[in-house]
Design a protein around this motif. Sequence first.
Motif: not given
Length: 181
Positions: A143-145, A147
Amino acid sequence: MLKKLHLSAACWHVFFIKPVVTMALTISLLSSPLYAASQTQLKRSTSMTIQKQTIEEQNVLSLIQKMTSNFEQGNLEAVMSTYEEGAAIMFEPGTAVTDNKVSEQIFAEFKSLNPKFSYSGHEVIVTGTIALHIAPWSMKGQTPDGQEITETGLSVAVLRQQKDGSWKMVIDNPHGSHLLK
């Protein structure tokens, strides 16, 4: 006693003479030049059919690989070129998307995961201008963050051969295994 002997002779004829004559005729036919020629022709015909199917199966698999590699690279125009206009794409189980613009937007959202796909095998069945591709897959992304994401599934795709001989997907269901859960 004479009737029993006569019956035994009739049985002997049915159980011994008839099979021997049948076997002799079969051997005679199998060794004839006409039979040999027909078998050679059958082998050639079967070989050409198998060879043609193999080429078409390879063409179908090439299209699937083209779609996958272009999706991983973010080339959405090339991804969409692997589908017929109005193709049904199952981005989630039970929901088909048939609008190409919406499909391209959903692919763009998935691209943000930077997905990498692998397949554990491929089965391609071709009959005429229709093909079925089945493949277990796994995907790793992020994910962009940051994860980590891991998904698995069974891809089931139906393809149609185009007038120019190329193949395009008309149904793409990467969630074919959801019914098994």
